[in-house]
Design a protein around this motif. Structure first.
Motif, PDB file in Angstrom:
ATOM      1  N   ARG A 613      -7.401 -11.587 -13.816  1.00 52.08           N
ATOM      2  CA  ARG A 613      -7.126 -12.220 -15.097  1.00 52.08           C
ATOM      3  C   ARG A 613      -8.450 -12.491 -15.795  1.00 52.08           C
ATOM      4  N   ASP A 614      -8.500 -12.163 -17.095  1.00 55.35           N
ATOM      5  CA  ASP A 614      -9.721 -12.350 -17.888  1.00 55.35           C
ATOM      6  C   ASP A 614     -10.919 -11.714 -17.194  1.00 55.35           C
ATOM      7  N   ASP A 615     -10.682 -10.506 -16.639  1.00 60.22           N
ATOM      8  CA  ASP A 615     -11.719  -9.694 -15.985  1.00 60.22           C
ATOM      9  C   ASP A 615     -12.269 -10.330 -14.716  1.00 60.22           C
ATOM     10  N   GLN A 616     -11.568 -11.327 -14.162  1.00 58.13           N
ATOM     11  CA  GLN A 616     -11.992 -11.959 -12.922  1.00 58.13           C
ATOM     12  C   GLN A 616     -10.868 -11.875 -11.894  1.00 58.13           C
ATOM     13  N   PRO A 617     -11.168 -11.462 -10.650  1.00 56.49           N
ATOM     14  CA  PRO A 617     -10.109 -11.380  -9.633  1.00 56.49           C
ATOM     15  C   PRO A 617      -9.623 -12.770  -9.241  1.00 56.49           C
ATOM     16  N   VAL A 618      -8.309 -12.950  -9.227  1.00 53.16           N
ATOM     17  CA  VAL A 618      -7.718 -14.216  -8.791  1.00 53.16           C
ATOM     18  C   VAL A 618      -7.005 -14.044  -7.450  1.00 53.16           C
ATOM     19  N   LEU A 619      -6.824 -12.803  -7.027  1.00 53.38           N
ATOM     20  CA  LEU A 619      -6.268 -12.514  -5.705  1.00 53.38           C
ATOM     21  C   LEU A 619      -6.824 -11.186  -5.229  1.00 53.38           C
ATOM     22  N   THR A 620      -7.399 -11.180  -4.040  1.00 51.15           N
ATOM     23  CA  THR A 620      -7.887  -9.945  -3.422  1.00 51.15           C
ATOM     24  C   THR A 620      -7.470  -9.966  -1.961  1.00 51.15           C
ATOM     25  N   THR A 621      -6.650  -9.026  -1.581  1.00 50.98           N
ATOM     26  CA  THR A 621      -6.210  -8.971  -0.184  1.00 50.98           C
ATOM     27  C   THR A 621      -7.233  -8.208   0.641  1.00 50.98           C
ATOM     28  N   PRO A 622      -7.322  -8.494   1.923  1.00 49.88           N
ATOM     29  CA  PRO A 622      -8.160  -7.656   2.788  1.00 49.88           C
ATOM     30  C   PRO A 622      -7.534  -6.271   2.942  1.00 49.88           C
ATOM     31  N   LEU A 623      -8.326  -5.322   3.378  1.00 48.44           N
ATOM     32  CA  LEU A 623      -7.787  -3.996   3.655  1.00 48.44           C
ATOM     33  C   LEU A 623      -6.708  -4.100   4.735  1.00 48.44           C
ATOM     34  N   ARG A 624      -5.568  -3.481   4.452  1.00 51.73           N
ATOM     35  CA  ARG A 624      -4.460  -3.533   5.396  1.00 51.73           C
ATOM     36  C   ARG A 624      -4.015  -2.118   5.747  1.00 51.73           C
ATOM     37  N   GLN A 625      -3.657  -1.956   6.986  1.00 54.89           N
ATOM     38  CA  GLN A 625      -3.145  -0.679   7.453  1.00 54.89           C
ATOM     39  C   GLN A 625      -1.749  -0.445   6.886  1.00 54.89           C
ATOM     40  N   ILE A 626      -1.499   0.769   6.382  1.00 54.10           N
ATOM     41  CA  ILE A 626      -0.161   1.146   5.928  1.00 54.10           C
ATOM     42  C   ILE A 626       0.562   1.816   7.094  1.00 54.10           C
ATOM     43  N   SER A 627       1.686   1.258   7.461  1.00 53.22           N
ATOM     44  CA  SER A 627       2.440   1.802   8.580  1.00 53.22           C
ATOM     45  C   SER A 627       3.077   3.139   8.193  1.00 53.22           C
ATOM     46  N   THR A 628       2.875   4.132   9.030  1.00 59.18           N
ATOM     47  CA  THR A 628       3.488   5.449   8.798  1.00 59.18           C
ATOM     48  C   THR A 628       4.376   5.863   9.975  1.00 59.18           C
ATOM     49  N   GLU A 629       4.706   4.905  10.801  1.00 59.32           N
ATOM     50  CA  GLU A 629       5.552   5.214  11.964  1.00 59.32           C
ATOM     51  C   GLU A 629       6.950   5.627  11.507  1.00 59.32           C
ATOM     52  N   ASN A 630       7.445   6.709  12.102  1.00 59.32           N
ATOM     53  CA  ASN A 630       8.824   7.173  11.914  1.00 59.32           C
ATOM     54  C   ASN A 630       9.155   7.545  10.468  1.00 59.32           C
ATOM     55  N   LEU A 631       8.123   7.867   9.679  1.00 58.50           N
ATOM     56  CA  LEU A 631       8.395   8.295   8.307  1.00 58.50           C
ATOM     57  C   LEU A 631       8.932   9.723   8.313  1.00 58.50           C
ATOM     58  N   PRO A 632      10.050   9.994   7.640  1.00 58.84           N
ATOM     59  CA  PRO A 632      10.592  11.358   7.628  1.00 58.84           C
ATOM     60  C   PRO A 632       9.803  12.299   6.727  1.00 58.84           C
ATOM     61  N   ASP A 633       9.063  11.757   5.760  1.00 62.06           N
ATOM     62  CA  ASP A 633       8.367  12.601   4.782  1.00 62.06           C
ATOM     63  C   ASP A 633       6.926  12.118   4.660  1.00 62.06           C
ATOM     64  N   MET A 634       6.004  12.781   5.358  1.00 59.97           N
ATOM     65  CA  MET A 634       4.601  12.374   5.324  1.00 59.97           C
ATOM     66  C   MET A 634       3.916  12.779   4.023  1.00 59.97           C
ATOM     67  N   ALA A 635       4.594  13.565   3.195  1.00 60.99           N
ATOM     68  CA  ALA A 635       4.003  13.953   1.912  1.00 60.99           C
ATOM     69  C   ALA A 635       4.120  12.842   0.876  1.00 60.99           C
ATOM     70  N   ARG A 636       4.991  11.868   1.133  1.00 60.35           N
ATOM     71  CA  ARG A 636       5.235  10.766   0.185  1.00 60.35           C
ATOM     72  C   ARG A 636       5.333   9.472   0.973  1.00 60.35           C
ATOM     73  N   ILE A 637       4.204   8.819   1.137  1.00 57.89           N
ATOM     74  CA  ILE A 637       4.143   7.630   1.986  1.00 57.89           C
ATOM     75  C   ILE A 637       4.269   6.384   1.112  1.00 57.89           C
ATOM     76  N   PRO A 638       5.294   5.558   1.347  1.00 59.99           N
ATOM     77  CA  PRO A 638       5.493   4.382   0.503  1.00 59.99           C
ATOM     78  C   PRO A 638       4.689   3.184   0.999  1.00 59.99           C
ATOM     79  N   TYR A 639       4.349   2.320   0.065  1.00 62.47           N
ATOM     80  CA  TYR A 639       3.798   1.007   0.414  1.00 62.47           C
ATOM     81  C   TYR A 639       4.447  -0.013  -0.514  1.00 62.47           C
ATOM     82  N   ALA A 640       4.950  -1.097   0.058  1.00 61.36           N
ATOM     83  CA  ALA A 640       5.562  -2.156  -0.734  1.00 61.36           C
ATOM     84  C   ALA A 640       4.962  -3.483  -0.341  1.00 61.36           C
ATOM     85  N   ALA A 641       4.914  -4.395  -1.290  1.00 57.49           N
ATOM     86  CA  ALA A 641       4.361  -5.716  -1.020  1.00 57.49           C
ATOM     87  C   ALA A 641       5.011  -6.728  -1.946  1.00 57.49           C
TER      88      ALA A 641
END
Length: 677
Positions: A613-641
């Motif tokens: 907001r106003d060019d200043q970060p108000v929330l920054t998450t640490p780097l998180r691993q995206i789980s890809t276990e048991n994904l049927p389509d590795m060409a399109r990997i989803p991430y939701a939060a």
């Protein structure tokens, strides 16, 4: 704007501190406010000063809080008066502003006098679009130097036309030397005057093209809210060309700027200049100094028009410097706050077309600098009201054609129309079944619609049209729909505040696109339009890429990684990206062209989310691993939060998501705005 000797804005002055004079006569100040540019309050205060009201559509409209709208910044490149160095300087000035000085919510447009920016000459906050517009600026030669000898400059032609005998005699003497004495002095003089008239006529055409384009840009800004800052980038031009109407056009631009809230800052793109003669002209030496004596004022003469544009609209001119960024940053800073004064004209003496001069001073503070527009044209008298002709009813075919024409006019208008406010969500994603898809979702606030009896039902009818354009302005897809909202009784329709949403899907090849939509309420005639840019990446290049950030509302307690397929679920997209402060934002994004490890047979992806907001970060998450276990389509990997919004104050935010492919050492970033109310 009021400044002290150090250039600092003087705040908290009152109406009684100012003296306002129109054509030398003191006028009573009827309205006075100190205003911050780029706020929602600015538009309301300007409307109050004009005695008008903001169209809200209802008694309690939901609006984004102040301090979030951002600034409107226009760049006008005078490519009729630029050399190669000037072009390079202009591109760097604009690129630096986009990358370093453009605010999170600012909107910017880049225009050129010759129109070479084309379809990308539009107001946008999308930096990719702005950089694409900068790339379209290419040097073009519009020099008015003639091919005769000795070479004559446009300034020297102007001096001859203004009866400068030293310059005139120099060219007559050199013409006689080159053509032979038998030519005769009268013939040589006629040749010199003919060259002079030809050059000045060429220069007048270029001046007219430059100033008419600038005037159009200023006049079109009337549909934009608040104060607008306009940077004019040029190598300068000659105003005192008697074959040009430059003086009149400058006055018209000043008057238009006063009506549309535009402040002009002029920049001489030649940078630091000595004002010495151009040795590339290759002409005989001026041994007796006739040209040197007469031509020493050429630099300032070419800057007169730029200086007038800035001074007369309340801005400043930046001359003779190679460091342009302080001038740009200074203009943005000093126009961030200003005083708004209004007075009532004396209508019985007001004459249409007369130019009025404005003078404003601070009582007892002669050391302060007051910058204000220098004048305005009187409004032409209103034509007498005549009895309206009785129009014959239109056939259904004529009515349909009339509606389509109004929608088309709204779509091609320079800036969005807001009588019927629309929000547009443009999203890209790739699916295994359909490939790359572009989704355009339009949202119409129900409180702006007029319900009435139609076919014995209480209905509101909206005609909706949309066009998908590529970056050259060519239409690639379109839609036309009629949306009907029905209630069982008029009482049910009273106070309706629901949103009407329509979505359309288009399949388009990779590239940069703009979606433009327009809607018209059939009963009230209110028309609105809006647009949005989107880039469809080329997945065939095998580079890591991402879908758009798909946003909706959910009620989760905390932000967490929910990337496994069983947890992703469906997301109801929000075209407006407007969320309640007590809700939770649900984010969904897909990663494409990820690299699968040959040993572990899965992708190694990390994600980071930032809220700004106003060019200043108000929330920054640490780097998180995206789980890809048991994904049927590795060409399109989803991430939701999920992002709970309870800790954020209302306003506009930028959501930025970065995905890193640790196997291929690639990264990709997407961002989008959202509002909390």
């Amino acid at each position: 704007m009021v400044f002290d000797k150090q250039g600092h804005f003087i705040k908290d002055l009152t109406r009684d501190n100012f003296v306002l004079k129109i054509d030398g006569q003191v006028r009573s100040i009827q309205f006075f406010e100190q205003i911050n540019s780029g706020t929602s309050n600015e538009e309301i205060q300007l409307a109050a000063a004009r005695g008008s009201e903001i169209n809200t559509g209802g008694p309690n409209p939901t609006k984004v809080v102040p301090l979030d709208r951002g600034r409107i910044v226009l760049f006008y490149v005078d490519d009729f008066h630029l050399d190669l160095g000037g072009f390079a300087a202009c591109k760097k000035i604009i690129s630096d502003f986009i990358d370093k000085d453009m605010g999170q919510n600012d909107q910017v447009a880049i225009a050129s006098a010759s129109g070479q920016v084309g379809f990308l000459q539009q107001l946008t906050s999308d930096r990719n679009v702005l950089h694409a517009a900068v790339k379209r600026l290419t040097p073009r030669s519009y020099s008015v130097l003639d091919s005769d000898r000795p070479v004559m400059t446009e300034y020297e032609a102007m001096l001859i036309d203004n009866n400068d005998n030293e310059v005139f005699n120099y060219f007559v003497d050199e013409t006689l030397r080159l053509m032979g004495r038998e030519t005769g002095r009268d013939m040589a003089a006629a040749i010199v005057r003919g060259r002079t008239q030809s050059m000045l006529s060429q220069g007048a055409v270029l001046n007219t093209n430059t100033l008419s384009g600038l005037e159009g840009l200023v006049r079109n800004a009337k549909d934009l809210p608040g104060r607008k800052v306009l940077f004019v980038l040029s190598n300068g031009f000659l105003v005192h060309n008697r074959r040009s109407d430059a003086t009149t056009r400058l006055q018209r631009i000043t008057a238009a700027a006063a009506k549309t809230g535009v402040v002009i800052y002029s920049i001489d793109s030649r940078g630091l200049s000595t004002g010495q003669s151009d040795i590339s002209l290759q002409r005989p030496p001026d041994l007796d100094g006739r040209l040197a004596r007469s031509s020493h004022g050429e630099l300032s003469a070419t800057q007169d028009g730029l200086n007038a544009l800035a001074r007369d609209t309340g801005g400043r001119a930046s001359f003779n410097t190679n460091d342009f960024r302080p001038g740009i940053a200074g203009a943005m800073k000093e126009t961030a706050v200003y005083y708004l004064l209004a007075w009532k004209p004396d209508t019985n003496t007001q004459k249409g077309g007369r130019f009025r001069n404005i003078q404003i001073s601070v009582i007892g503070r002669p050391e302060l600098t007051v910058r204000v527009r220098k004048g305005f044209f009187d409004v032409a008298p209103t034509s007498p009201v005549t009895t309206a002709e009785v129009k014959k009813p239109l056939t259904p075919e004529e009515e349909a054609k009339n509606i389509l024409t109004k929608l088309q006019n709204a779509i091609v208008a320079p800036y969005p129309q807001t009588a019927l406010p629309l929000t547009l969500g443009v999203n890209y994603y790739d699916s295994a079944e359909n490939g790359p898809v572009l989704s355009a979702s339009v949202q119409i606030p129900g409180e702006f619609l007029l319900f009435g009896l139609r076919n014995e039902k209480t209905q509101a009818v909206v005609d909706l049209s949309g066009v998908y354009y590529d970056d050259k302005g060519l239409a690639k897809a379109n839609f036309l729909e009629r949306i009907v909202t029905t209630f069982r009784s008029p009482e049910e329709a009273v106070g309706y505040h629901g949103d009407i949403t329509y979505s359309h899907l288009a399949k388009l090849p990779p590239g940069l696109y703009q979606v433009r939509v327009a809607a018209r309420d059939d009963k009230s005639g209110r028309t609105g339009s809006t647009n949005g840019w989107i880039t469809i990446p080329d997945l065939s290049d095998r580079k890591l890429s991402m879908s758009s950030l798909l946003l909706g509302e959910r009620t989760k307690a905390m932000m967490r990684n929910v990337s496994s397929p069983s947890d992703v679920g469906s997301v109801m997209l929000s075209p407006s990206h407007r969320f309640r402060s007590d809700s939770t934002l649900r984010l969904l994004v897909f990663a494409y062209n990820t690299t699968v490890s040959p040993t572990e047979h899965k992708a190694d992806l990390a994600v980071q989310v930032q809220v700004i907001r106003d060019d200043q970060p108000v929330l920054t998450t640490p780097l998180r691993q995206i789980s890809t276990e048991n994904l049927p389509d590795m060409a399109r990997i989803p991430y939701a939060a999920d992002i709970p919004l309870t800790d954020f104050r209302p306003g506009r935010y930028l959501l930025q998501v970065t995905i890193i492919d640790r196997t291929s050492k690639q990264s990709a970033t997407r961002d989008t705005h959202f509002d909390i109310y």
